[in-house]
Write a protein that holds these residues in place. Structure first.
Motif, PDB file in Angstrom:
ATOM      1  N   PRO A  58     -13.283 -17.138 -18.085  1.00 13.47           N
ATOM      2  CA  PRO A  58     -13.392 -16.771 -17.218  1.00 13.47           C
ATOM      3  C   PRO A  58     -11.587 -17.142 -16.644  1.00 13.47           C
ATOM      4  O   PRO A  58     -11.066 -17.460 -17.824  1.00 13.47           O
ATOM      5  N   VAL A  59     -11.102 -15.577 -15.558  1.00  8.04           N
ATOM      6  CA  VAL A  59      -9.645 -15.095 -15.912  1.00  8.04           C
ATOM      7  C   VAL A  59      -9.491 -17.310 -15.768  1.00  8.04           C
ATOM      8  O   VAL A  59      -7.833 -17.524 -16.104  1.00  8.04           O
ATOM      9  N   ALA A  60      -9.846 -18.216 -15.233  1.00  8.18           N
ATOM     10  CA  ALA A  60      -9.255 -18.792 -14.947  1.00  8.18           C
ATOM     11  C   ALA A  60      -9.280 -20.592 -16.116  1.00  8.18           C
ATOM     12  O   ALA A  60      -7.718 -21.348 -15.950  1.00  8.18           O
ATOM     13  N   ARG A  61      -9.872 -19.541 -17.096  1.00 10.70           N
ATOM     14  CA  ARG A  61      -9.071 -20.582 -18.285  1.00 10.70           C
ATOM     15  C   ARG A  61      -7.092 -20.051 -18.412  1.00 10.70           C
ATOM     16  O   ARG A  61      -6.889 -20.818 -19.003  1.00 10.70           O
ATOM     17  N   ALA A  62      -7.468 -19.130 -18.036  1.00 15.13           N
ATOM     18  CA  ALA A  62      -5.627 -18.387 -18.027  1.00 15.13           C
ATOM     19  C   ALA A  62      -4.733 -18.812 -17.585  1.00 15.13           C
ATOM     20  O   ALA A  62      -3.231 -18.602 -17.670  1.00 15.13           O
ATOM     21  N   ILE A  63      -5.745 -19.178 -16.244  1.00 15.54           N
ATOM     22  CA  ILE A  63      -4.449 -19.736 -15.256  1.00 15.54           C
ATOM     23  C   ILE A  63      -3.500 -21.115 -15.372  1.00 15.54           C
ATOM     24  O   ILE A  63      -4.634 -21.804 -15.284  1.00 15.54           O
ATOM     25  N   VAL A  64      -2.737 -20.868 -15.121  1.00 21.47           N
ATOM     26  CA  VAL A  64      -1.831 -22.330 -14.835  1.00 21.47           C
ATOM     27  C   VAL A  64      -1.632 -22.853 -14.135  1.00 21.47           C
ATOM     28  O   VAL A  64      -1.834 -23.989 -13.670  1.00 21.47           O
ATOM     29  N   ASP A  65      -1.417 -21.979 -13.157  1.00 22.36           N
ATOM     30  CA  ASP A  65      -1.065 -22.113 -11.184  1.00 22.36           C
ATOM     31  C   ASP A  65      -1.086 -21.525 -10.495  1.00 22.36           C
ATOM     32  O   ASP A  65      -1.070 -19.720 -10.842  1.00 22.36           O
ATOM     33  N   CYS A  66      -1.627 -21.283  -9.609  1.00 19.10           N
ATOM     34  CA  CYS A  66      -1.723 -20.216  -8.492  1.00 19.10           C
ATOM     35  C   CYS A  66      -1.265 -20.637  -7.309  1.00 19.10           C
ATOM     36  O   CYS A  66      -1.819 -21.750  -6.585  1.00 19.10           O
ATOM     37  N   ALA A  67      -0.229 -20.067  -6.046  1.00 24.49           N
ATOM     38  CA  ALA A  67      -0.163 -20.439  -4.909  1.00 24.49           C
ATOM     39  C   ALA A  67       0.709 -19.937  -3.825  1.00 24.49           C
ATOM     40  O   ALA A  67       0.796 -18.779  -4.137  1.00 24.49           O
ATOM     41  N   ILE A  68       0.582 -19.629  -2.870  1.00 24.32           N
ATOM     42  CA  ILE A  68       0.866 -18.812  -1.740  1.00 24.32           C
ATOM     43  C   ILE A  68       2.212 -19.486  -1.124  1.00 24.32           C
ATOM     44  O   ILE A  68       2.051 -20.987  -0.475  1.00 24.32           O
ATOM     45  N   TYR A  69       3.253 -18.530  -0.824  1.00 19.18           N
ATOM     46  CA  TYR A  69       4.549 -19.531  -0.542  1.00 19.18           C
ATOM     47  C   TYR A  69       4.846 -18.537   0.583  1.00 19.18           C
ATOM     48  O   TYR A  69       4.883 -17.083   0.117  1.00 19.18           O
ATOM     49  N   VAL A  70       4.767 -19.553   1.995  1.00 16.28           N
ATOM     50  CA  VAL A  70       5.752 -18.676   3.175  1.00 16.28           C
ATOM     51  C   VAL A  70       6.787 -19.406   3.821  1.00 16.28           C
ATOM     52  O   VAL A  70       6.898 -21.043   3.196  1.00 16.28           O
ATOM     53  N   ASP A  71       7.706 -18.326   3.493  1.00 14.14           N
ATOM     54  CA  ASP A  71       8.809 -19.083   4.680  1.00 14.14           C
ATOM     55  C   ASP A  71       9.694 -19.890   3.223  1.00 14.14           C
ATOM     56  O   ASP A  71       9.726 -21.510   3.378  1.00 14.14           O
ATOM     57  N   GLY A  72       9.080 -20.204   2.331  1.00 12.87           N
ATOM     58  CA  GLY A  72       9.392 -20.806   1.181  1.00 12.87           C
ATOM     59  C   GLY A  72       8.813 -22.161   0.837  1.00 12.87           C
ATOM     60  O   GLY A  72       9.188 -23.161   0.269  1.00 12.87           O
ATOM     61  N   GLN A  73       7.821 -22.063   2.079  1.00 16.59           N
ATOM     62  CA  GLN A  73       7.526 -23.199   1.672  1.00 16.59           C
ATOM     63  C   GLN A  73       5.760 -23.292   0.469  1.00 16.59           C
ATOM     64  O   GLN A  73       4.911 -22.279   1.545  1.00 16.59           O
ATOM     65  N   ARG A  74       4.939 -24.143   0.012  1.00 15.46           N
ATOM     66  CA  ARG A  74       4.235 -23.821  -0.663  1.00 15.46           C
ATOM     67  C   ARG A  74       2.956 -24.204   0.353  1.00 15.46           C
ATOM     68  O   ARG A  74       3.216 -25.080   0.522  1.00 15.46           O
ATOM     69  N   LEU A  75       1.702 -23.392   0.810  1.00 18.88           N
ATOM     70  CA  LEU A  75       1.262 -23.945   1.967  1.00 18.88           C
ATOM     71  C   LEU A  75      -0.428 -24.875   0.694  1.00 18.88           C
ATOM     72  O   LEU A  75      -0.425 -24.951  -0.616  1.00 18.88           O
ATOM     73  N   PRO A  76      -1.101 -25.242   0.946  1.00 17.60           N
ATOM     74  CA  PRO A  76      -1.396 -27.278   0.555  1.00 17.60           C
ATOM     75  C   PRO A  76      -2.920 -25.789  -0.030  1.00 17.60           C
ATOM     76  O   PRO A  76      -3.543 -24.994   1.120  1.00 17.60           O
ATOM     77  N   GLY A  77      -2.971 -26.742  -0.711  1.00 16.94           N
ATOM     78  CA  GLY A  77      -4.671 -26.213  -1.384  1.00 16.94           C
ATOM     79  C   GLY A  77      -4.524 -25.623  -2.451  1.00 16.94           C
ATOM     80  O   GLY A  77      -3.760 -25.265  -2.236  1.00 16.94           O
ATOM     81  N   LYS A  78      -5.916 -25.325  -3.200  1.00 20.37           N
ATOM     82  CA  LYS A  78      -5.746 -24.364  -4.501  1.00 20.37           C
ATOM     83  C   LYS A  78      -6.890 -23.644  -3.680  1.00 20.37           C
ATOM     84  O   LYS A  78      -7.273 -22.773  -3.396  1.00 20.37           O
ATOM     85  N   TYR A  79      -6.629 -22.111  -4.667  1.00 22.27           N
ATOM     86  CA  TYR A  79      -6.657 -20.742  -4.620  1.00 22.27           C
ATOM     87  C   TYR A  79      -6.749 -20.098  -5.986  1.00 22.27           C
ATOM     88  O   TYR A  79      -6.289 -20.159  -7.056  1.00 22.27           O
TER      89      TYR A  79
END
Length: 359
Positions: free
Chosen positions: A29-50
């Motif tokens: 699975p791709v998740a094995r290679a993912i270290v982190d994934c996040a959304i940034y809006v106006d420089g702020q990281r949106l809460p939650g896992k995506y």
């Protein structure tokens, strides 16, 4: 009684042998290679896992922000899933999976692909006691208007600390994916500076060993020169991609200002690496000259001792011929006179050679 058919097939009771070459490949699975994934809006990281697909979909539905996806050493199947979601070019994907690329910048429509070589100084007590001074790895960066994907190869130059650092500076993250690209390039170039500081100590140690009074060991010089060349191959080609990004209209003006500073630091690193290479080349020449001088000195000493032994040997050879008509053979004190001449000749030669520093 009718016979009962045997239910034992061939090899019954023996462990079965499975042909592993015929087993189907099980995708990881791709998740094995993912270290982190996040959304940034106006420089702020949106809460939650995506998941990266959901994150990209949300960013494009919102029409603002960007996705930062971090991967570590993905395989072909894992990277292909990411490529399909983000629309990455197959050639860049192939480079990102197989690594071992030289620093470069490639542009595919609105997506840019930057390759950085990372370096790490290998700790050691002395240059004579190690076989490696610099360890290398790679970071590939895909960046577009609403995403940045980092693909890291190697166990050093982790990006988690950089991500946390940037999250504390939303004004920088607000500049978008190109600012993330700049921050990674800045981190890598700063690591170059740190490594060159440590390598300078090794070069100084090698220089002292070459010109010191101890025994000459030329192997460490070749080892360090090989590592300097490896460092040069990692840093020198990066000047071209950074210059392209600094002049690119696809990079915001504010980010280009930061990139110019990174380029200046990289130029400093390249100058230092070239200097190390020149110094080591000079040390190799000096070491070769020192070896030649030592051999010349040894040959002079050997020649002096041979010359001192040649005189008595010649006299003894003459009187060892035992001809009948050699009146000196019948002198009463001839033996003592010949010994005295041999000793005096040896002393004269010895003093002459010592006067001219041959002994």
């Amino acid at each position: 009684m009718p016979s009962i058919p045997s239910i034992r097939g061939p090899g019954w009771g023996q462990p079965s042998r499975r042909d592993h070459s015929s087993l189907p490949h099980i995708p990881v699975p791709v998740a094995r290679a993912i270290v982190d994934c996040a959304i940034y809006v106006d420089g702020q990281r949106l809460p939650g896992k995506y998941a990266y697909t959901a994150a990209l979909r949300q960013v494009r539905e919102r029409g603002e922000g960007f996705v930062w996806l971090g991967l570590h050493a993905p395989d072909d199947g894992q990277m292909q899933g990411v490529a399909d979601a983000f629309g990455l070019h197959e050639l860049a994907v192939e480079d990102a999976v197989h690594a071992h690329q030289r620093p470069k910048l490639e542009v595919y429509d609105e997506t840019q692909f930057l390759v950085l070589r990372t370096v790490k100084y290998v700790e050691h007590e002395s240059i004579q006691a190690t076989s490696e001074v610099v360890e290398t790895g790679e970071i590939m960066i895909f960046f577009g208007k609403d995403f940045v994907i980092t693909v890291r190869h190697g166990d050093h130059t982790h990006l988690s600390d950089l991500r946390h650092h940037l999250e504390k500076r939303p004004e920088q993250l607000a500049l978008g994916p190109t600012m993330v690209m700049h921050s990674i390039a800045d981190l890598v170039v700063d690591s170059y500076l740190a490594v060159t500081d440590r390598m300078e100590d090794d070069v100084d140690a090698i220089e002292q060993s070459v010109f010191g009074r101890g025994g000459l060991d030329i192997d460490p010089v070749y080892l360090l020169k090989r590592e300097v060349l490896e460092m040069r191959r990692a840093v020198a080609p990066l000047i071209g991609p950074l210059s392209q990004l600094t002049a690119s209209n696809q990079v915001p003006k504010e980010v280009r200002r930061y990139l110019r500073d990174v380029t200046d630091h990289l130029t400093t690193v390249i100058d230092r690496v070239i200097e190390f290479d020149d110094v080591l080349s000079s040390l190799l020449d000096a070491a070769a000259a020192k070896v030649a001088l030592q051999q010349n000195t040894d040959m002079r000493k050997i020649s002096a001792w041979v010359a001192m032994a040649a005189g008595p040997t010649m006299i003894a050879g003459i009187y060892g011929m035992n001809f009948d008509h050699m009146p000196e053979l019948h002198w009463g004190y001839g033996y003592y006179i010949v010994l005295t001449v041999m000793v005096l000749l040896t002393i004269v030669l010895w003093r002459n050679f010592r006067k001219h520093n041959w002994l």
